[in-house]
Design an enzyme around this catalytic site. Structure first.
Site, mmCIF file in Angstrom:
data_model
loop_
_atom_site.group_PDB
_atom_site.id
_atom_site.type_symbol
_atom_site.label_atom_id
_atom_site.label_comp_id
_atom_site.label_asym_id
_atom_site.label_seq_id
_atom_site.Cartn_x
_atom_site.Cartn_y
_atom_site.Cartn_z
ATOM 1 N N GLU A 28 7.845 1.973 14.601
ATOM 2 C CA GLU A 28 8.613 2.632 13.551
ATOM 3 C C GLU A 28 8.597 4.131 13.821
ATOM 4 O O GLU A 28 7.799 4.632 14.617
ATOM 5 C CB GLU A 28 8.012 2.327 12.172
ATOM 6 C CG GLU A 28 8.112 0.845 11.845
ATOM 7 C CD GLU A 28 8.011 0.519 10.370
ATOM 8 O OE1 GLU A 28 6.946 0.762 9.786
ATOM 9 O OE2 GLU A 28 9.004 0.006 9.803
ATOM 10 N N CYS A 37 -3.393 0.483 6.804
ATOM 11 C CA CYS A 37 -3.446 -0.445 7.944
ATOM 12 C C CYS A 37 -4.124 0.154 9.163
ATOM 13 O O CYS A 37 -4.809 -0.541 9.906
ATOM 14 C CB CYS A 37 -2.039 -0.873 8.306
ATOM 15 S SG CYS A 37 -0.946 0.529 8.573
ATOM 16 N N ASN A 75 0.802 -1.238 0.000
ATOM 17 C CA ASN A 75 0.000 0.000 0.000
ATOM 18 C C ASN A 75 0.829 1.280 0.000
ATOM 19 O O ASN A 75 0.423 2.273 -0.588
ATOM 20 C CB ASN A 75 -1.005 -0.021 1.158
ATOM 21 C CG ASN A 75 -0.358 -0.180 2.510
ATOM 22 O OD1 ASN A 75 0.797 -0.592 2.617
ATOM 23 N ND2 ASN A 75 -1.089 0.139 3.541
ATOM 24 N N GLU A 85 4.824 -4.700 11.805
ATOM 25 C CA GLU A 85 3.775 -3.697 11.542
ATOM 26 C C GLU A 85 2.663 -4.414 10.813
ATOM 27 O O GLU A 85 2.766 -4.663 9.612
ATOM 28 C CB GLU A 85 4.334 -2.563 10.673
ATOM 29 C CG GLU A 85 5.314 -1.659 11.379
ATOM 30 C CD GLU A 85 4.658 -0.809 12.451
ATOM 31 O OE1 GLU A 85 3.411 -0.771 12.533
ATOM 32 O OE2 GLU A 85 5.405 -0.196 13.227
HETATM 33 P P1 NAD Z 1 1.066 -9.839 3.242
HETATM 34 O O1 NAD Z 1 1.177 -10.269 4.655
HETATM 35 O O2 NAD Z 1 0.359 -10.704 2.291
HETATM 36 O O3 NAD Z 1 2.539 -9.624 2.635
HETATM 37 C C1 NAD Z 1 3.467 -8.749 3.205
HETATM 38 C C2 NAD Z 1 4.854 -9.087 2.707
HETATM 39 O O4 NAD Z 1 5.284 -10.318 3.273
HETATM 40 C C3 NAD Z 1 4.958 -9.264 1.190
HETATM 41 O O5 NAD Z 1 6.172 -8.679 0.751
HETATM 42 C C4 NAD Z 1 5.001 -10.778 1.030
HETATM 43 O O6 NAD Z 1 5.669 -11.201 -0.132
HETATM 44 C C5 NAD Z 1 5.775 -11.170 2.269
HETATM 45 N N1 NAD Z 1 5.576 -12.554 2.721
HETATM 46 C C6 NAD Z 1 4.489 -13.344 2.543
HETATM 47 N N2 NAD Z 1 4.679 -14.545 3.151
HETATM 48 C C7 NAD Z 1 5.912 -14.503 3.732
HETATM 49 C C8 NAD Z 1 6.675 -15.419 4.506
HETATM 50 N N3 NAD Z 1 6.211 -16.632 4.829
HETATM 51 N N4 NAD Z 1 7.892 -15.038 4.946
HETATM 52 C C9 NAD Z 1 8.371 -13.803 4.663
HETATM 53 N N5 NAD Z 1 7.692 -12.890 3.916
HETATM 54 C C10 NAD Z 1 6.484 -13.240 3.459
HETATM 55 O O7 NAD Z 1 0.452 -8.386 3.310
HETATM 56 P P2 NAD Z 1 -0.010 -7.444 2.091
HETATM 57 O O8 NAD Z 1 -1.253 -8.021 1.517
HETATM 58 O O9 NAD Z 1 1.150 -7.165 1.212
HETATM 59 O O10 NAD Z 1 -0.345 -6.094 2.868
HETATM 60 C C11 NAD Z 1 -1.547 -5.854 3.500
HETATM 61 C C12 NAD Z 1 -1.412 -6.069 4.982
HETATM 62 O O11 NAD Z 1 -0.355 -5.274 5.492
HETATM 63 C C13 NAD Z 1 -2.648 -5.654 5.747
HETATM 64 O O12 NAD Z 1 -2.936 -6.583 6.762
HETATM 65 C C14 NAD Z 1 -2.248 -4.325 6.361
HETATM 66 O O13 NAD Z 1 -2.947 -3.976 7.509
HETATM 67 C C15 NAD Z 1 -0.795 -4.549 6.626
HETATM 68 N N6 NAD Z 1 -0.088 -3.277 6.726
HETATM 69 C C16 NAD Z 1 0.377 -2.864 7.947
HETATM 70 C C17 NAD Z 1 1.013 -1.648 8.083
HETATM 71 C C18 NAD Z 1 1.522 -1.173 9.416
HETATM 72 O O14 NAD Z 1 2.357 -0.277 9.448
HETATM 73 N N7 NAD Z 1 1.053 -1.699 10.531
HETATM 74 C C19 NAD Z 1 1.193 -0.845 6.960
HETATM 75 C C20 NAD Z 1 0.716 -1.296 5.729
HETATM 76 C C21 NAD Z 1 0.082 -2.507 5.621
#
Ligand code: NAD
Length: 484
Positions: free
Chosen positions: A458, A284, A153, A250
Site C-alpha cells: 500500500e 499490525c 484498528n 495487509e
Molecule cells: P479479521 O481478519 O478478523 O477481519 C478483517 C476484516 O475481514 C473484517 O472486516 C471482517 O469482517 C472481514 N472478514 C472476516 N472473514 C471474512 C471472509 N471470510 N471473507 C471476507 N472478509 C472477511 O481482522 P481484525 O480482527 O479486524 O483485525 C486485526 C488483524 O488485522 C490483525 O491480524 C492485524 O495484524 C491485521 N492488520 C493488518 C494491517 C496491515 O496493514 N498489515 C493493518 C491493521 C491490521
C-alpha cells in the site's frame, strides 16, 4: 445513540438502510456504552452497491487524471478541516485516545487522498521503440470494481489507503469496514461526494465476514484489498483466486525489534514504546519481540518501566491521555489470555499484566522479560499491549532468531554502528524495516509485508501498480512476414 448515522450503508451517493440485516452494535470501548446500531448488508444491499460501482466506474475512468485528482485533493482538504470532528468519532469507534486520532487517522487518510490525488494526473503508459520502426506503447488501465475490506484498528486510514489509490487509477470501490468500527468509512464516503466525486464510485456496505465473502466472490469484482488477520487473508486470497482476481493482503505480524548495546537507550525505549503501546498495542506492524543485547538488558528494562509509569491511562476523550482502552471486550480478553500464557510458560512479568477495573476495556501496558523463542507470547500475534523482551549475544544469532517466524511485516534495529544497521536490515525477512526508529508509515513510502504478512504494497507509487494494469499495444510500421 450519540453517533447514530443516517443509515448503515452509503451507496450511489446516498445513505441506504435495510433493517433485515443482522444488527451491529457500535460500542464505545472506554465505557461499554452502545453509541450506534447498524445493520449488516443483506444480499439486496450488496447487489445495489456492486451495481452502482459498476455503473459509475466507466465514466469515472474516462475523466482525465487531473479531474480525478482534483476530487481527491478536495476531499483531503475537507478531511483536514473536519479533523477534530472526525477524530472524536474515530475515538468513539475505536477507543483510541484523541491525542492519537487527532494526528494519525483522518490526517493520515487526508495524506493518502492528497498524495494519490497528486499522482492521478501523471499516471501514464510508456513508449517502447523496437527494431525497424516498430514500437509498442502501453496503456495504464483501471481494473474496474475494487473491494476494500478493513480491520478495526485504523478505520479511517484503511478506508482511505485503499480508496485513494483505487479512485486515482479510475476504479470504483465498494468498501466494507470492520463490523467492530463501522462509522468513519461512512464519513469518508460522504466527504468524497461533497468533494465532487460522482455517485457510486465509493460505496460503503457494513457487515460481518459473510458480507466480505460475498463481495470477494462476486464476478463483477476485479480486485480485493484486505487488511486483516492471516486466517482471514488465507480465505479471501483463496476465494479471489477462483476468478483470478487481483489481491492486496495487509495481514498480521510478530515483528522483531533488535536493540544492540551501542544503541541510544532513550531512543530504543521510545521505539519500543511506540512499537508496542501506541493504540494500546493494536497495530499490525508492532515490534513485539524486542531482542535486547545482554549487556544493556537491565538498564533497558529499568528505563522502560520508569517511562511506562508515566503513561496517562484514562478517558480517551481527554487530550492529555495517551493510553486508552482496547477496541472490545473480546480483544482485551484475548490479550489478557496471552498474559496468562506468558506467566504459565515461565516468562518474567516486569510491568503491568492486569485488567484495569472501573468500566471500559482497559488493560495495563505489559512487559515480559526472559522470554524465549519457543514461548507462545513470542510466536503468536497478540494484537494488544504485551511486549516480549528476549536476550541475545551476537549479531548472527539475533538475526536468525528475528527471522525465525512465519510473519514478515516489519522489523527494526537500534544501533549506532552504521554498517551493522544496514547489514541487519539487508538480512531481515520483512517488508517494512526501520533503523533507529519504529512504526512510521508515511504515504510516500511503500507499506506491506513479506511471508505470511501479506502480498502487495500500500501507499507510495507502488500502490498504483496494484490498482491498475498495463495494456500492451504492438504497432507495426512494416509488412507482415508470415512463413507461408
Ligand atoms: P479479521 O481478519 O478478523 O477481519 C478483517 C476484516 O475481514 C473484517 O472486516 C471482517 O469482517 C472481514 N472478514 C472476516 N472473514 C471474512 C471472509 N471470510 N471473507 C471476507 N472478509 C472477511 O481482522 P481484525 O480482527 O479486524 O483485525 C486485526 C488483524 O488485522 C490483525 O491480524 C492485524 O495484524 C491485521 N492488520 C493488518 C494491517 C496491515 O496493514 N498489515 C493493518 C491493521 C491490521
Amino acid at each position: 445513540m450519540k453517533f447514530q448515522p443516517k443509515a448503515s450503508h452509503f451507496i450511489n451517493g446516498e445513505y441506504v438502510e435495510d433493517t433485515n440485516g443482522a444488527p451491529i452494535d457500535v460500542i464505545f470501548p472506554a465505557t461499554g456504552e452502545i453509541i450506534a446500531r447498524l445493520h449488516s448488508a443483506t444480499a439486496e444491499v450488496v447487489e445495489q452497491a456492486l451495481n452502482s460501482a459498476k455503473m459509475a466506474q466507466n465514466e469515472w475512468a474516462a475523466l482525465s487524471g487531473t479531474e480525478r485528482g482534483r476530487v481527491l485533493r478536495r476531499a483531503a482538504d475537507v478531511m483536514r478541516e473536519r479533523n477534530r470532528e472526525l477524530s472524536i468519532l474515530e475515538t468513539h469507534d475505536t477507543g483510541k485516545p484523541l491525542q492519537e486520532t487527532l494526528v494519525a487517522d483522518a490526517t493520515s487518510g487526508a495524506d493518502a487522498l492528497e498524495y494519490f490525488g497528486g499522482l492521478a494526473a501523471s499516471l501514464t503508459g510508456e513508449h517502447i521503440p523496437l527494431g525497424g520502426g516498430d514500437f509498442v506503447y502501453t496503456i495504464r488501465e483501471a481494473l474496474g470494481v475494487c473491494v476494500g475490506i478493513g480491520a478495526w484498528n485504523y478505520p479511517t486510514q484503511i478506508a482511505c489507503w485503499k480508496g485513494a489509490p483505487a479512485l486515482a487509477c479510475g476504479n470504483a470501490m465498494v468498501f466494507k469496514p470492520s463490523e467492530t468500527t463501522p462509522l468513519s468509512a461512512l464519513k469518508v464516503a460522504e466527504i468524497l461526494i461533497e468533494a465532487g466525486a460522482p455517485k457510486g464510485i465509493y460505496n460503503v456496505v457494513q457487515g460481518y465476514g459473510d458480507v466480505g465473502a460475498s463481495l470477494v466472490t462476486d464476478p463483477r469484482v476485479a480486485k480485493v484489498s484486505l487488511t486483516g488477520s492471516v486466517p482471514t487473508g488465507r480465505k479471501v486470497y483463496a476465494a479471489a483466486a477462483a476468478d483470478m482476481k487481483h489481491v492486496t493482503m495487509e495481514l498480521g505480524g510478530k515483528s522483531p525489534m533488535i536493540v544492540f548495546d551501542d544503541a541510544d537507550i532513550e531512543n530504543a525505549v521510545s521505539g519500543a514504546i511506540l512499537g508496542n503501546f501506541y493504540s494500546s498495542g493494536q497495530v499490525c506492524s508492532n515490534g513485539t519481540r524486542v531482542f535486547v543485547q545482554k549487556g544493556i538488558k537491565d538498564q533497558f528494562l529499568a528505563r522502560l518501566s520508569e517511562r511506562l509509569a508515566a503513561a496517562k491511562i484514562g478517558d480517551p476523550l481527554d487530550e492529555s491521555v495517551n493510553f486508552g482502552p482496547m477496541v472490545s471486550e473480546n480483544q482485551m480478553n484475548i490479550a489478557l489470555g496471552y498474559v496468562e500464557k506468558g506467566k504459565a510458560e515461565g516468562a518474567r512479568l516486569v510491568y503491568g499484566g492486569d485488567r484495569i477495573e472501573g468500566g471500559g476495556f482497559y488493560m495495563q501496558p505489559t512487559v515480559f522479560a526472559d522470554v524465549t523463542d519457543d514461548m507462545t507470547i513470542a510466536r503468536e500475534e497478540i494484537f494488544g499491549p504485551v511486549m516480549s523482551v528476549l536476550d541475545f549475544d551476537t549479531e548472527a544469532e539475533v538475526l536468525a532468531r528475528a527471522n525465525d517466524n512465519e510473519f514478515g511485516l516489519a522489523a527494526g534495529v537500534f544501533t549506532n554502528d552504521l554498517t551493522r544497521a544496514h547489514r541487519i536490515v539487508a538480512g531481515f525477512e520483512a517488508g517494512t524495516c526501520y533503523i533507529n526508529t519504529y512504526n512510521l508509515a508515511p504515504v510516500e513510502a511503500p507499506f506491506g509485508g513479506s511471508k505470511m504478512s501479506g502480498v502487495g504494497r500500500e501507499n507510495s507509487k507502488l500502490a498504483i501498480n496494484h490498482f491498475s494494469e498495463m495494456k500492451t499495444v504492438y504497432v507495426s510500421m512494416n509488412d507482415v512476414e508470415a512463413p507461408y
